[in-house]
Write a protein that holds these residues in place. Structure first.
Motif, PDB file in Angstrom:
ATOM      1  N   TYR A 155     -19.052  53.900  -5.515  1.00  0.00           N
ATOM      2  CA  TYR A 155     -19.697  53.968  -6.821  1.00  0.00           C
ATOM      3  C   TYR A 155     -18.887  53.145  -7.818  1.00  0.00           C
ATOM      4  N   ALA A 156     -17.567  53.277  -7.755  1.00  0.00           N
ATOM      5  CA  ALA A 156     -16.687  52.532  -8.659  1.00  0.00           C
ATOM      6  C   ALA A 156     -15.323  52.374  -8.000  1.00  0.00           C
ATOM      7  N   PHE A 157     -14.678  51.276  -8.279  1.00  0.00           N
ATOM      8  CA  PHE A 157     -13.285  51.082  -7.906  1.00  0.00           C
ATOM      9  C   PHE A 157     -12.483  51.090  -9.194  1.00  0.00           C
ATOM     10  N   GLU A 158     -11.336  51.776  -9.173  1.00  0.00           N
ATOM     11  CA  GLU A 158     -10.526  51.908 -10.374  1.00  0.00           C
ATOM     12  C   GLU A 158      -9.080  51.548 -10.075  1.00  0.00           C
ATOM     13  N   MET A 159      -8.433  50.932 -11.050  1.00  0.00           N
ATOM     14  CA  MET A 159      -7.001  50.681 -10.974  1.00  0.00           C
ATOM     15  C   MET A 159      -6.306  51.981 -11.373  1.00  0.00           C
ATOM     16  N   ALA A 193       3.720  46.889  -8.381  1.00  0.00           N
ATOM     17  CA  ALA A 193       4.157  47.943  -7.464  1.00  0.00           C
ATOM     18  C   ALA A 193       3.790  49.327  -7.988  1.00  0.00           C
ATOM     19  N   ASN A 194       3.304  49.420  -9.214  1.00  0.00           N
ATOM     20  CA  ASN A 194       2.939  50.704  -9.797  1.00  0.00           C
ATOM     21  C   ASN A 194       1.423  50.885  -9.901  1.00  0.00           C
ATOM     22  N   VAL A 195       0.641  49.918  -9.442  1.00  0.00           N
ATOM     23  CA  VAL A 195      -0.815  49.979  -9.602  1.00  0.00           C
ATOM     24  C   VAL A 195      -1.492  49.798  -8.245  1.00  0.00           C
ATOM     25  N   GLN A 234      -3.990  41.790 -17.037  1.00  0.00           N
ATOM     26  CA  GLN A 234      -4.938  41.036 -16.222  1.00  0.00           C
ATOM     27  C   GLN A 234      -4.245  40.415 -15.016  1.00  0.00           C
ATOM     28  N   ALA A 235      -3.012  39.951 -15.172  1.00  0.00           N
ATOM     29  CA  ALA A 235      -2.267  39.364 -14.050  1.00  0.00           C
ATOM     30  C   ALA A 235      -2.049  40.402 -12.949  1.00  0.00           C
ATOM     31  N   VAL A 236      -1.736  41.636 -13.329  1.00  0.00           N
ATOM     32  CA  VAL A 236      -1.540  42.706 -12.343  1.00  0.00           C
ATOM     33  C   VAL A 236      -2.869  43.063 -11.689  1.00  0.00           C
ATOM     34  N   ARG A 237      -3.943  43.105 -12.468  1.00  0.00           N
ATOM     35  CA  ARG A 237      -5.267  43.372 -11.889  1.00  0.00           C
ATOM     36  C   ARG A 237      -5.603  42.348 -10.805  1.00  0.00           C
ATOM     37  N   ASN A 238      -5.372  41.078 -11.116  1.00  0.00           N
ATOM     38  CA  ASN A 238      -5.657  40.021 -10.136  1.00  0.00           C
ATOM     39  C   ASN A 238      -4.787  40.169  -8.893  1.00  0.00           C
ATOM     40  N   GLU A 239      -3.507  40.472  -9.072  1.00  0.00           N
ATOM     41  CA  GLU A 239      -2.591  40.653  -7.942  1.00  0.00           C
ATOM     42  C   GLU A 239      -3.021  41.829  -7.067  1.00  0.00           C
ATOM     43  N   VAL A 240      -3.408  42.945  -7.687  1.00  0.00           N
ATOM     44  CA  VAL A 240      -3.820  44.134  -6.931  1.00  0.00           C
ATOM     45  C   VAL A 240      -5.116  43.856  -6.166  1.00  0.00           C
ATOM     46  N   LEU A 241      -6.056  43.153  -6.785  1.00  0.00           N
ATOM     47  CA  LEU A 241      -7.304  42.815  -6.089  1.00  0.00           C
ATOM     48  C   LEU A 241      -7.040  41.909  -4.890  1.00  0.00           C
ATOM     49  N   ASN A 242      -6.134  40.943  -5.045  1.00  0.00           N
ATOM     50  CA  ASN A 242      -5.788  40.072  -3.918  1.00  0.00           C
ATOM     51  C   ASN A 242      -5.061  40.839  -2.826  1.00  0.00           C
ATOM     52  N   ARG A 243      -4.115  41.685  -3.218  1.00  0.00           N
ATOM     53  CA  ARG A 243      -3.336  42.463  -2.250  1.00  0.00           C
ATOM     54  C   ARG A 243      -4.225  43.414  -1.455  1.00  0.00           C
ATOM     55  N   VAL A 277       9.060  44.384 -30.169  1.00  0.00           N
ATOM     56  CA  VAL A 277       9.046  45.465 -29.197  1.00  0.00           C
ATOM     57  C   VAL A 277       7.599  45.946 -29.092  1.00  0.00           C
ATOM     58  N   PRO A 278       6.986  45.868 -27.893  1.00  0.00           N
ATOM     59  CA  PRO A 278       5.585  46.279 -27.779  1.00  0.00           C
ATOM     60  C   PRO A 278       5.409  47.776 -28.029  1.00  0.00           C
ATOM     61  N   LYS A 279       4.242  48.144 -28.511  1.00  0.00           N
ATOM     62  CA  LYS A 279       3.928  49.553 -28.686  1.00  0.00           C
ATOM     63  C   LYS A 279       3.908  50.222 -27.316  1.00  0.00           C
ATOM     64  N   ARG A 280       4.169  51.512 -27.290  1.00  0.00           N
ATOM     65  CA  ARG A 280       4.251  52.230 -26.020  1.00  0.00           C
ATOM     66  C   ARG A 280       2.930  52.162 -25.247  1.00  0.00           C
ATOM     67  N   GLY A 281       1.821  52.244 -25.953  1.00  0.00           N
ATOM     68  CA  GLY A 281       0.521  52.166 -25.296  1.00  0.00           C
ATOM     69  C   GLY A 281       0.295  50.835 -24.615  1.00  0.00           C
ATOM     70  N   ASN A 282       0.839  49.767 -25.176  1.00  0.00           N
ATOM     71  CA  ASN A 282       0.683  48.457 -24.558  1.00  0.00           C
ATOM     72  C   ASN A 282       1.567  48.301 -23.333  1.00  0.00           C
ATOM     73  N   ALA A 283       2.661  49.016 -23.245  1.00  0.00           N
ATOM     74  CA  ALA A 283       3.557  48.923 -22.091  1.00  0.00           C
ATOM     75  C   ALA A 283       2.914  49.525 -20.844  1.00  0.00           C
ATOM     76  N   THR A 284       2.041  50.525 -21.018  1.00  0.00           N
ATOM     77  CA  THR A 284       1.420  51.170 -19.868  1.00  0.00           C
ATOM     78  C   THR A 284       0.054  50.580 -19.533  1.00  0.00           C
ATOM     79  N   ARG A 285      -0.484  49.730 -20.406  1.00  0.00           N
ATOM     80  CA  ARG A 285      -1.793  49.118 -20.161  1.00  0.00           C
ATOM     81  C   ARG A 285      -1.684  48.139 -18.996  1.00  0.00           C
ATOM     82  N   ILE A 286      -2.627  48.194 -18.066  1.00  0.00           N
ATOM     83  CA  ILE A 286      -2.610  47.321 -16.891  1.00  0.00           C
ATOM     84  C   ILE A 286      -3.030  45.922 -17.327  1.00  0.00           C
TER      85      ILE A 286
END
Length: 111
Positions: free
Chosen positions: A50-54, A70-72, A27-36, A16-25
């Motif tokens: 100045y900066a782009f942020e997820m 869908a959450n990022v 790399q696959a989602v980062r790539n999908e969001v950048l493409n979208r 069972v992943p730690k709670r902090g790891n469940a909310t961490r964005i």
């Protein structure tokens, strides 16, 4: 103080992943969001900032998953600077309403 017989760390993954790891964005989602978003701010359409942020649409503190595209969203930032889209989304009532509508739109997009 040095331990004489330290216990070795386990070499397996957590069941069972730690709670902090469940909310961490991820790399696959980062790539999908950048493409979208085509590397544009998803609120104002800006291509240079100045900066782009997820950003989580449902806050990580409220259980917003980082492995769900869908959450990022990609927003111009940083979130602490007044006038940026990330600041708008996080700290204003209209921004919270925008996040809710965008989350509904992305849930339909991803099915």
């Amino acid at each position: 103080m040095k331990l004489l017989n330290p216990i070795p760390k386990p070499k397996h993954k957590r069941r069972v992943p730690k709670r902090g790891n469940a909310t961490r964005i991820t790399q696959a989602v980062r790539n999908e969001v950048l493409n979208r978003s085509e590397s544009r701010c998803e609120r104002c359409g800006r291509t240079r900032a100045y900066a782009f942020e997820m950003a989580h649409l449902i806050n990580a503190s409220q259980g917003g998953r980082g492995d769900d595209p869908a959450n990022v969203v990609l927003l111009c930032g940083p979130s602490v600077n007044t006038g940026t889209c990330h600041n708008f989304a996080d700290y204003t009532a209209k921004g919270r309403e925008w996040r809710r509508k965008k989350h509904e739109e992305l849930k339909r997009y991803y099915g």
